[in-house]
Design a protein around this motif. Structure first.
Motif, PDB file in Angstrom:
ATOM      1  N   ARG A  48     -12.747  10.585 -57.121  1.00 53.73           N
ATOM      2  CA  ARG A  48     -14.304  10.308 -57.453  1.00 53.73           C
ATOM      3  C   ARG A  48     -14.796   9.315 -56.231  1.00 53.73           C
ATOM      4  N   GLU A  49     -15.458   9.928 -55.434  1.00 58.13           N
ATOM      5  CA  GLU A  49     -15.794   8.935 -54.071  1.00 58.13           C
ATOM      6  C   GLU A  49     -16.710   7.765 -54.664  1.00 58.13           C
ATOM      7  N   SER A  50     -17.255   7.899 -55.793  1.00 65.50           N
ATOM      8  CA  SER A  50     -18.198   6.751 -56.276  1.00 65.50           C
ATOM      9  C   SER A  50     -17.325   5.778 -56.706  1.00 65.50           C
ATOM     10  N   TRP A  51     -16.253   6.159 -57.142  1.00 66.61           N
ATOM     11  CA  TRP A  51     -15.132   5.117 -57.610  1.00 66.61           C
ATOM     12  C   TRP A  51     -14.248   4.689 -56.585  1.00 66.61           C
ATOM     13  N   ARG A  52     -14.278   4.771 -55.326  1.00 68.94           N
ATOM     14  CA  ARG A  52     -13.542   4.669 -54.195  1.00 68.94           C
ATOM     15  C   ARG A  52     -13.046   3.203 -53.998  1.00 68.94           C
ATOM     16  N   ASN A 226     -26.710   1.487 -55.954  1.00 64.03           N
ATOM     17  CA  ASN A 226     -25.477   1.501 -56.845  1.00 64.03           C
ATOM     18  C   ASN A 226     -24.369   0.512 -56.689  1.00 64.03           C
ATOM     19  N   GLY A 227     -24.691  -0.578 -56.004  1.00 67.07           N
ATOM     20  CA  GLY A 227     -23.887  -1.476 -55.657  1.00 67.07           C
ATOM     21  C   GLY A 227     -23.018  -1.396 -54.527  1.00 67.07           C
ATOM     22  N   PRO A 228     -21.896  -2.277 -54.493  1.00 69.89           N
ATOM     23  CA  PRO A 228     -20.925  -2.114 -53.513  1.00 69.89           C
ATOM     24  C   PRO A 228     -20.309  -0.871 -53.501  1.00 69.89           C
TER      25      PRO A 228
END
Length: 243
Positions: A48-52, A226-228
C-alpha cells in the motif's frame, strides 16, 4: 509420578528447589515484541503506497533492533548470549531425537532447535532490511525488489515454524513459553536464573524507538491533506527535476 518414566522436564519441575526463575531480561523481551510488531506491520503495509512511510519506518526500526540484538547477544545476560544457546548440529540432532523419543531435554534458555530459528530470523531480518533500504533508494533494480519480497516471505515461513516450535515446546515441557517471553520467568533451578533484568536498557530501547518514529513522522514530506508521505530517492529527484 513414576520417576523411571518421567521426562527430564518433568523431573526438573518436580525436583526440590525448582522455582519460577528469571530467564529473559527486559531488553530481550522488548526486542522480541518490538520485532514482532515491526515485521508484522511492515509486511501488512508492503503493498500500500499510502502506508509507505509506516512500512519504511518499521523496516528501519527492525534493522536497528537486529543490530542491538547482535550486540546484546555478546554483552547481555546469560541466556541472551549466543554462546549460551547456539550449538552444533550434533546438539540439535540429540535434542530432536530426545523430543521424538519422549525424553525431551530441558534448557532454561533457548533449546538447540529453537536456536536455529532465532539465528535464521536474525539473518533474514538483516537481508530484508538491507534489500529494502537498497530498493527504497533505487540502487538495485527490479531483481533486488524481488529478492526483498522473497526474503520477507521466507522470513514469514520461518516465523510460522518458530511459533509452531514454541507451542510444541510449551506442551512438551508443560511450561508456557509465550508467557515466559512476557514475564521473563520459567520453571527451573534457581542457579539457572539471571540476577538482573536490566530494565533501564529496556526503557532506553523504547525511548529510542518511539523517538525515531516521532522523528520520521515529523520530518517526512507532507502529502497535502493526507499528512506526511514517504517518497523514494528517485521520486524525490524526479520532483526536483520537474521544478
Amino acid at each position: 509420578m513414576n520417576a523411571t518414566s518421567a521426562t527430564p522436564a518433568e523431573r526438573d519441575r518436580a525436583a526440590p528447589g525448582s522455582a519460577r526463575i528469571l530467564v529473559w531480561d527486559v531488553p530481550v523481551r522488548v526486542f522480541h515484541w518490538l520485532i514482532v510488531l515491526c515485521f508484522a506491520g511492515a509486511y501488512l503495509t508492503a503493498e500500500r503506497e499510502s502506508w509507505r512511510l509506516v512500512h519504511v519506518t518499521l523496516g528501519y526500526t527492525m534493522a536497528g533492533l537486529v543490530v542491538f540484538r547482535l550486540l546484546w547477544g555478546v554483552m547481555g545476560t546469560r541466556h541472551a548470549r549466543f554462546s549460551n544457546f547456539v550449538r552444533g548440529p550434533g546438539a540439535v540432532m540429540d535434542y530432536v531425537r530426545s523430543a521424538l523419543g519422549g525424553r525431551t531435554q530441558h534448557y532454561a534458555g533457548h533449546n538447540p532447535a529453537g536456536a536455529i530459528a532465532i539465528v535464521a530470523l536474525l539473518a533474514l531480518a538483516l537481508a530484508v532490511t538491507a534489500s529494502g533500504w537498497a530498493t527504497y533508494q533505487d540502487t538495485g533494480g527490479e531483481w533486488l525488489e524481488e529478492f526483498h519480497e522473497a526474503a520477507a516471505n521466507i522470513m514469514l515461513g520461518v516465523v510460522g515454524f518458530h511459533i509452531a516450535g514454541v507451542l510444541l515446546g510449551s506442551w512438551l515441557h508443560r511450561d508456557n513459553l509465550i508467557g515466559a517471553m512476557i514475564t521473563g520467568r520459567k520453571t527451573g533451578r534457581p542457579e539457572d536464573g539471571v540476577r538482573r533484568a536490566w530494565r533501564s536498557v529496556g526503557i532506553l530501547m523504547l525511548v529510542a524507538v518511539f523517538g525515531f518514529w516521532w522523528t520520521q513522522w515529523n520530518s517526512a514530506p507532507t502529502g497535502g491533506d493526507n499528512g506526511p508521505a514517504a517518497v523514494s530517492g528517485k521520486a524525490a529527484r524526479q520532483v526536483q527535476d520537474d521544478d
